[in-house]
Design an enzyme around this catalytic site. Structure first.
Site, PDB file in Angstrom:
ATOM      1  N   LYS A  29      41.815 -16.513  22.163  1.00  0.00           N
ATOM      2  CA  LYS A  29      40.812 -15.302  22.500  1.00  0.00           C
ATOM      3  C   LYS A  29      41.505 -14.100  21.870  1.00  0.00           C
ATOM      4  CE  LYS A  29      38.344 -14.451  26.746  1.00  0.00           C
ATOM      5  NZ  LYS A  29      38.371 -14.178  27.950  1.00  0.00           N
TER       6      LYS A  29
HETATM    7  C1  E4P Z   1      35.563 -14.023  29.987  1.00  0.00           C
HETATM    8  O1  E4P Z   1      35.829 -14.617  28.971  1.00  0.00           O
HETATM    9  C2  E4P Z   1      35.754 -12.496  30.310  1.00  0.00           C
HETATM   10  O2  E4P Z   1      37.087 -12.137  30.031  1.00  0.00           O
HETATM   11  C3  E4P Z   1      35.125 -12.132  31.669  1.00  0.00           C
HETATM   12  O3  E4P Z   1      34.043 -12.964  31.792  1.00  0.00           O
HETATM   13  C4  E4P Z   1      35.192 -10.649  31.578  1.00  0.00           C
HETATM   14  O4  E4P Z   1      34.400 -10.462  33.034  1.00  0.00           O
HETATM   15  P1  E4P Z   1      34.389  -9.028  33.677  1.00  0.00           P
HETATM   16  O5  E4P Z   1      33.674  -8.286  32.969  1.00  0.00           O
HETATM   17  O6  E4P Z   1      34.014  -9.255  35.146  1.00  0.00           O
HETATM   18  O7  E4P Z   1      35.792  -8.462  33.442  1.00  0.00           O
END
Ligand code: E4P
Length: 216
Positions: A84
């Site tokens: 990521k």
């Molecule tokens: C997933 O890949 C993301 O990091 C996550 O869904 C972010 O979610 P949030 O906006 O609730 O922190």
């Protein structure tokens, strides 16, 4: 539609896997910190042992060479690790190198269809538009996902869209209605998906009537 769970908590991942509809896992530094972890290596390995689906591990380095080095180390932890990276110009260069090496890349912190177009152009396996955070600033997050879908269909890009920053079951419903590839869902929202007050009321009534039948 594939369901990923958005967590670094092993118990939540095990429970979701037991339900039978876990296709992968996404983590991020905030989710790791919530688990009280200072180093994510062991946790990523433990998560990868619980699912054969892609497990997104976020690179923490910000300087390009350090990013590449960290990404390669994370990718070597298990065959199902997806790297990521935040959608920045510097990270896109790294994403392209990794994709050419055969590593799955998930470009994250995506808030526009144009950013998603760049993710596809560098060969990312996944792109993660954050619908909840867009909703928070008054932009319809799912409409951005629709735009991404249109652009990817126009050119036949194979990058899969992970609907991320999911806050409620309506996000999951709308993502499914527009045909998004994947939704990454927090455990609390996964639990909500099966519940409906009429199911609970109906079950209580059936159980009460069943008890009468036994007595008869
Ligand atoms: C997933 O890949 C993301 O990091 C996550 O869904 C972010 O979610 P949030 O906006 O609730 O922190």
């Amino acid at each position: 539609m594939k369901f990923f769970i958005d967590t670094a908590n092993l118990e939540e991942i095990k429970k979701a896997a037991d339900y039978g509809f876990l296709d992968g896992v996404t983590t991020n530094p905030t989710l790791m910190a919530k688990e009280g972890l200072s180093n994510q290596t062991e946790r990523i390995q433990a998560i990868c042992a619980l699912t054969s689906g892609p497990v997104s591990a976020e690179v923490l380095a910000v300087e390009p060479q350090a990013m590449l080095k960290e990404a390669r180390i994370l990718a070597s932890l298990a065959p199902n690790v997806a790297i990521k990276l935040p959608l920045t110009l510097e990270a896109l260069k790294i994403a392209k190198i990794l994709a050419e090496e055969g590593t799955s890349v998930n470009l994250t912190l995506v808030f526009s269809a144009l950013q998603a177009l760049l993710a596809a152009k560098v060969g990312a396996a996944f792109v993660s538009p954050f619908v909840g955070r867009l909703d928070d600033i008054g932009v319809d997050g799912l409409s951005v996902v629709e735009e991404i879908q249109t652009i990817y269909a126009n050119y036949g890009y194979e990058t899969e869209i992970i609907v991320a920053s999911v806050r409620n079951s309506q996000h999951v419903l709308k993502a499914a209605l527009i045909g998004a590839d994947i939704c990454t869902i927090p455990f609390a929202v996964i639990s909500q998906l099966a519940s409906h007050p009429l199911t609970q009321n109906g079950l209580s009534a059936f159980l009460a009537d069943q008890a009468k039948l036994k007595k008869a």
